[in-house]
Enzyme design. Sequence first.
Site, short mmCIF file in Angstrom:
data_model
loop_
_atom_site.label_atom_id
_atom_site.label_comp_id
_atom_site.label_asym_id
_atom_site.label_seq_id
_atom_site.Cartn_x
_atom_site.Cartn_y
_atom_site.Cartn_z
N GLU A 154 -9.66 0.87 -3.64
CA GLU A 154 -8.42 1.09 -2.87
C GLU A 154 -7.31 1.49 -3.84
O GLU A 154 -6.50 0.67 -4.24
CB GLU A 154 -8.00 -0.20 -2.13
CG GLU A 154 -8.87 -0.56 -0.96
CD GLU A 154 -8.24 -1.63 -0.05
OE1 GLU A 154 -7.06 -1.98 -0.28
OE2 GLU A 154 -8.93 -2.08 0.86
N ASP A 203 0.85 -1.19 0.00
CA ASP A 203 0.00 0.00 0.00
C ASP A 203 0.88 1.24 0.00
O ASP A 203 1.84 1.31 0.76
CB ASP A 203 -0.87 0.06 1.27
CG ASP A 203 -1.84 -1.10 1.37
OD1 ASP A 203 -2.32 -1.57 0.33
OD2 ASP A 203 -2.10 -1.54 2.51
ZN LIG Z 1 -3.47 -3.17 0.99
#
Ligand SMILES: [Zn+2]
Length: 376
Positions: free
Chosen positions: A244, A200
């Site tokens: 996301e 991320d």
């Molecule tokens: Zn993630």
Amino acid sequence: MSKKKISKEKSIRRAKTTTEIAISLVLLGTCAFFIRNSLNHAKTVEPSPYVEQNNNIDIEDPSATTLPDPNQTIYESLSVNTKDKFRGDLILVNKEHQYFGGDEDLVSITDMNYENEINFFSAVDSTYTILKEVYSPMVKMIQDFYDKYQNDTLIIYGSYRTTDFQQELYDNDVANNGGEESTRVAKPGFSEHETGLAFDFSETENNDYQGTGDFEWINANCYKYGFIVRYTSSKEKITGFQNEPWHFRYVGIPHAYYMDANDLCLEEYIKLIGEHPYDKEHLEFSDDKGNEYEVYFVKSDDGNDKTTVPVPAGVRYEISGNNVDGFIVTVYKGQKPIVEEAPTKTFEDASEENTENSTDEGEDDNSEDTDDYSEY
Ligand SMILES: [Zn+2]
């Protein structure tokens, strides 16, 4: 007495000789059986009917009748561990498909950055690790982004997670949700972060990476480095996760390219490859740099420890499990194998090949590849 003894000895010797002959015959028979058997095993697999169709087309060309067609792919059998269907760059890990890992080859992002004198991004925590093979393409992508925008605000906010850590995150999210099942954090065992293939992004300005502004370039170009934006709003119903834009998953360049070009999420892509088994038409495509690929599916032999996977001889290929029902073979057409003598390669060797290759591309050939990408 002595005569009797001699004749007895003779008869013993005769009996011995007969026994020896019998044993020899049995041995010979056994040998022949094993030789025939090993020949059977050594025999290359039947060419895919799809390949035969190609041959027919070639035969119609008069210039190709006397010379062997250099484009014809010859396949041979490779025996792989059936349980390796749970490993590889293309494993599908989601709410339905648990990850069964444990022997990930991880590197520390902070240590690797220090060793390579990389200071245009960092991990939010010095304990953060990621799969070794993913580190190089990740850095290459961030380096190209930095070279383009002189923006050094990117941080790795999440990377490899142990199942215990995933459990902790999940429990916290459930607690914050008032005890409701979490819709934002995957259940332990079901997160891509446990594979080491995902990370991320965040950024130091607002601690909120949305893939907008300068960062739009990353989300639009990540496929060139083998990454996909795993959860998008348009695929929410299929992936089961909200948008996301910060979560990137490594799948390898050919697959990232195909998914991006055809607007497929990983669930859809794994299903599509399943519709292209070895004995039917393979998925063939070229990427935007003109590299040609061939991709096909081989179902795992779940009743056996080993699964026979047909692989091309003398051409570079990679095998990955899909974490569902079998193996995906990716053929890099026109590329020679990195290790010659493909027939004896194991799944582990094929993975090493991947790692070696991505390391080569990532570190040794950096300048050349960077130039290619900065044209986009
Ligand atoms: Zn993630």
